[in-house]
Design an enzyme around this catalytic site. Sequence first.
Site, PDB file in Angstrom:
ATOM      1  N   SER A 172       0.812  -1.225   0.000  1.00 61.00           N
ATOM      2  CA  SER A 172       0.000   0.000   0.000  1.00 61.00           C
ATOM      3  C   SER A 172       0.839   1.266   0.000  1.00 61.00           C
ATOM      4  O   SER A 172       0.295   2.367   0.085  1.00 61.00           O
ATOM      5  CB  SER A 172      -0.917   0.012   1.232  1.00 61.00           C
ATOM      6  N   GLY A 173       2.176   1.119  -0.011  1.00 58.98           N
ATOM      7  CA  GLY A 173       3.029   2.309   0.031  1.00 58.98           C
ATOM      8  C   GLY A 173       3.849   2.396   1.309  1.00 58.98           C
ATOM      9  O   GLY A 173       4.327   3.469   1.675  1.00 58.98           O
ATOM     10  N   HIS A 231       2.518  -4.634   9.788  1.00 60.39           N
ATOM     11  CA  HIS A 231       1.320  -4.850   8.967  1.00 60.39           C
ATOM     12  C   HIS A 231       0.177  -5.405   9.817  1.00 60.39           C
ATOM     13  O   HIS A 231      -0.855  -5.820   9.291  1.00 60.39           O
ATOM     14  CB  HIS A 231       1.609  -5.853   7.852  1.00 60.39           C
ATOM     15  N   GLY A 248       5.325   2.400  -9.074  1.00 56.48           N
ATOM     16  CA  GLY A 248       5.041   3.556  -8.215  1.00 56.48           C
ATOM     17  C   GLY A 248       4.051   4.528  -8.827  1.00 56.48           C
ATOM     18  O   GLY A 248       4.256   5.740  -8.769  1.00 56.48           O
TER      19      GLY A 248
END
Length: 346
Positions: A97-98, A158, A312
Amino acid sequence: MATPPYPLNCLKEEKHEDPTLKPRSSSASLFFPIEEGDTPHKELILSLPKETRWLPYVLRLYEGFWWWEGIIPGIIGIQQRFKARPNDILIISFPKSGTTWLKSLTFSIMNRHKYGFTNHPLLRLSPHDCVRFLELIYGQGEESYVESLTSPRLLCCHTPYSCLPDCITTSECRIVYVCRDPKDVLVSAWYMDKNYMPNVPLSFNQAFEVFCEGRSGAGPIWDHILQYWNESLRRPDKFLFLKYEEMMAEPHQNLRKLAEFIRCPFSEEEEKTGVIEQIIELCSFKNLKELDVNKKGEGFSNIENELFFRKGVVGDWKNNMSPEMAERLDEITREKLHGCGLTFSR
Ligand code: A3P
């Protein structure tokens, strides 16, 4: 490396090496099945419901989420042994998710008075060496590392909200969560695994089905996002909820928000001298991807650093799934997030 359009000398250079900042030697992958190994909590893990369709991994349902078997001891370790400090900053996300980007940005903001941009740790270390995953630390019995860090510590995981220990949820520590359109998360996860294990025949269609059922690694994604979204509404002083797409569209605004939230706001002088732009440039996809360490190095669990820097961009799902598949996944997302106020634009 791209040249930032702002002076690089406005910050002090770090004079002393930080012993906690060094490349991590690769350790055995924690993503693979545990049957062969001597793993803590093995009996418990092998008794949990099992999912084997996301090849070659074996996932187990632990407290409502599907995990790679070898990661579960790390989560249990966090639950049983992590001791939060009131000024800890935790970066939390659903995988792909970044996280790598948010690690880089937060690390740069927090340490901007310590390092100059010409000799910055991110120029020689992977973002995952600068900010390490708690699940891996606790899974490898390296918790003394966490204790050795000086405050304020910057850590990452996470782990879903419902699985966090009380010492995190009830402490004053702050949590920054980043989410991303589930369609792009799926595409990113599939490529990551395909490039990590090129000989494993996991088709995109197969991954799509498993993901839609919420049975991919760390899934269901919607529950993961929703838990943190709800907490961010309830306790905005403790949770900052960011979206990958918004960070891409408005990096300055998001960086300011992030800096204020972690109690390191930019001064007027910093605004004027372009410190925000320098951090954005340092942590940009283009810059990090081109660094030797991220092109050639190998990080945790034998994963090559370059696998964390693919495209990205926002919307790469369009190149990987049919409009019908996208509509089906969007429909599931709309249904799961219905009424909570969080949406992803199409
Ligand atoms: P893609 O696979 O879509 O390119 P995570 O860090 O949570 O594992 O997420 C990885 C995703 O973030 C990958 O997405 C990766 O390319 C993207 N990413 C990594 N560094 C980034 C950066 N500095 N800026 C924007 N996106 C980045």
